[in-house]
Write an enzyme that holds these catalytic residues in place. Structure first.
Site, PDB file in Angstrom:
ATOM      1  N   GLY A 186      -7.803  12.712   2.813  1.00 53.50           N
ATOM      2  CA  GLY A 186      -8.738  13.599   2.118  1.00 53.50           C
ATOM      3  C   GLY A 186      -9.577  14.476   3.036  1.00 53.50           C
ATOM      4  N   GLU A 232      -1.144   5.190   6.387  1.00 52.85           N
ATOM      5  CA  GLU A 232      -2.169   6.166   6.040  1.00 52.85           C
ATOM      6  C   GLU A 232      -3.396   5.961   6.927  1.00 52.85           C
ATOM      7  OE1 GLU A 232      -1.443   7.605   1.692  1.00 52.85           O
ATOM      8  OE2 GLU A 232      -2.890   5.987   1.694  1.00 52.85           O
ATOM      9  N   SER A 266      -3.655  13.726   4.217  1.00 48.53           N
ATOM     10  CA  SER A 266      -3.664  15.193   4.301  1.00 48.53           C
ATOM     11  C   SER A 266      -2.273  15.786   4.514  1.00 48.53           C
ATOM     12  CB  SER A 266      -4.635  15.674   5.386  1.00 48.53           C
ATOM     13  OG  SER A 266      -5.958  15.275   5.044  1.00 48.53           O
ATOM     14  N   LYS A 289      -4.866   9.173  -7.626  1.00 45.49           N
ATOM     15  CA  LYS A 289      -6.206   8.547  -7.545  1.00 45.49           C
ATOM     16  C   LYS A 289      -6.909   8.676  -8.904  1.00 45.49           C
ATOM     17  CE  LYS A 289      -6.040   9.341  -2.626  1.00 45.49           C
ATOM     18  NZ  LYS A 289      -6.726   9.531  -1.367  1.00 45.49           N
ATOM     19  N   HIS A 309      -4.268   0.202  -0.763  1.00 45.89           N
ATOM     20  CA  HIS A 309      -4.776   1.513  -0.353  1.00 45.89           C
ATOM     21  C   HIS A 309      -6.137   1.320   0.332  1.00 45.89           C
ATOM     22  CE1 HIS A 309      -6.196   5.605  -0.386  1.00 45.89           C
ATOM     23  NE2 HIS A 309      -4.948   5.977  -0.573  1.00 45.89           N
ATOM     24  N   ASN A 322      -0.006  10.082  -5.220  1.00 47.10           N
ATOM     25  CA  ASN A 322      -1.068   9.168  -5.634  1.00 47.10           C
ATOM     26  C   ASN A 322      -2.196  10.030  -6.196  1.00 47.10           C
ATOM     27  OD1 ASN A 322      -3.173   7.394  -5.902  1.00 47.10           O
ATOM     28  ND2 ASN A 322      -3.404   6.969  -3.708  1.00 47.10           N
ATOM     29  N   GLU A 367      -8.778   2.917   0.153  1.00 47.07           N
ATOM     30  CA  GLU A 367      -9.933   3.057  -0.747  1.00 47.07           C
ATOM     31  C   GLU A 367     -10.194   1.747  -1.492  1.00 47.07           C
ATOM     32  OE1 GLU A 367      -8.440   6.563  -2.675  1.00 47.07           O
ATOM     33  OE2 GLU A 367      -8.735   7.671  -0.808  1.00 47.07           O
TER      34      GLU A 367
HETATM   35  P1  13P Z   1      -4.717  12.982   0.714  1.00 50.26           P
HETATM   36  O1  13P Z   1      -3.291  13.504   0.687  1.00 50.26           O
HETATM   37  O2  13P Z   1      -5.586  13.629  -0.303  1.00 50.26           O
HETATM   38  O3  13P Z   1      -5.272  13.004   2.098  1.00 50.26           O
HETATM   39  O4  13P Z   1      -4.646  11.435   0.271  1.00 50.26           O
HETATM   40  C1  13P Z   1      -3.707  10.621   0.881  1.00 50.26           C
HETATM   41  C2  13P Z   1      -3.696   9.322   0.196  1.00 50.26           C
HETATM   42  O5  13P Z   1      -4.667   8.586   0.233  1.00 50.26           O
HETATM   43  C3  13P Z   1      -2.496   8.972  -0.572  1.00 50.26           C
HETATM   44  O6  13P Z   1      -2.508   7.646  -0.963  1.00 50.26           O
END
Ligand code: 13P
Length: 256
Positions: free
Chosen positions: A175, A169, A214, A11, A97, A9, A99
């Site tokens: 992150g 997640e 992560s 982003k 997601h 992903n 976010e």
């Molecule tokens: P990170 O791997 O950067 O922690 O992000 C995970 C994520 O949100 C994947 O959708």
């Protein structure tokens, strides 16, 4: 059936030029793996999808999107429909997601409508669920996951669930550089497996349960080895070809 799904992903990262280079690099290396056993998906920003598809369409990589809108067309300024994504050769769409839930106030009911639109178009969904740190601390993790799954998957049949991948997640691990512990991953994935086996007696055992938060080249060997972890949804490390390829290599080694 693939043992693992390894999905990136991206982003809101990369210019189209950089994105195409990253995708080409990944595709070139993945194509050198004889007998690839994992399913590899990259989900770049909308603007990159078709250019990346054209670069990787002869490779073993699939391309996905990070979001969609549930209406087919019309006066929804700034939105992108599933039909539009299908037309640019998207095969997977991430929905729910954290976010999007946090910054764009997406509800479980919005996500349910998106999943139905994706199913209508015969594409595959990657549904994200996960608890916040506060929810984990106050002991409501599994109530939160249950509510997210119950509501996002309302009226989804046993046949339809076969086209849906789940990504667990934990919000606090995204992150941050600190993934969930192996015990936390195992507990959540075992819980999800039993949830799905109860809800979908035939299909439940085969639903892909990805871990995200992560996940990187260093912790992938331990996390992907956990029973009921069927792959990963990777953010930061998916933008660095060497790291993403190393995670794929781990999945391949664990697939034999
Ligand atoms: P990170 O791997 O950067 O922690 O992000 C995970 C994520 O949100 C994947 O959708």
């Amino acid at each position: 059936m693939n043992k693992f799904i390894i999905a990136g992903n991206w982003k809101m990262n990369t210019t189209i030029t950089d994105g195409v280079e990253i995708a080409k690099n990944i595709a070139l290396n993945v194509d050198q793996i004889a007998n690839l056993k994992s399913k590899i998906i990259i989900c770049p920003p909308f603007t990159h999808i078709y250019s990346i598809f054209k670069e990787v369409c002869k490779s073993k990589i699939s391309v996905g999107a990070q979001n969609c809108y549930f209406e087919q067309k019309g006066a929804f300024t700034g939105e992108i429909s599933v039909d539009m994504l299908k037309a640019v050769e998207c095969q997977y769409i991430i929905v729910g997601h954290s976010e999007r839930r946090l910054y764009f106030k997406e509800s479980n009911s919005d996500i349910n409508k998106k999943i139905k639109a994706i199913l209508t178009n015969k594409l595959n969904t990657i549904l994200c669920i996960g608890e916040t740190l506060e929810q984990r601390k106050n002991g409501t993790t599994f109530d939160v996951l249950k509510k997210q799954l119950d509501e996002c998957l309302a009226d989804i049949s046993e046949e339809e669930i076969k086209n849906i991948v789940i990504a667990y997640e934990p919000v606090w691990a995204i992150g941050t550089g600190v993934s969930a512990s192996i015990n936390e991953v195992k507990e959540a994935h075992d819980w999800m497996r039993s949830y799905f086996e109860k809800k979908y007696p035939n299909a439940g055992k085969d639903i892909y349960l990805l871990y995200g938060g992560s996940l990187n080249d260093k912790n992938a060997p331990e996390i992907l080895a956990v029973e009921n972890v069927n792959g990963g949804l990777i953010g930061g490390a998916a933008l660095v070809p060497e790291k993403f390829l190393s995670i794929i290599d781990t999945a391949e080694k664990l697939s034999v």
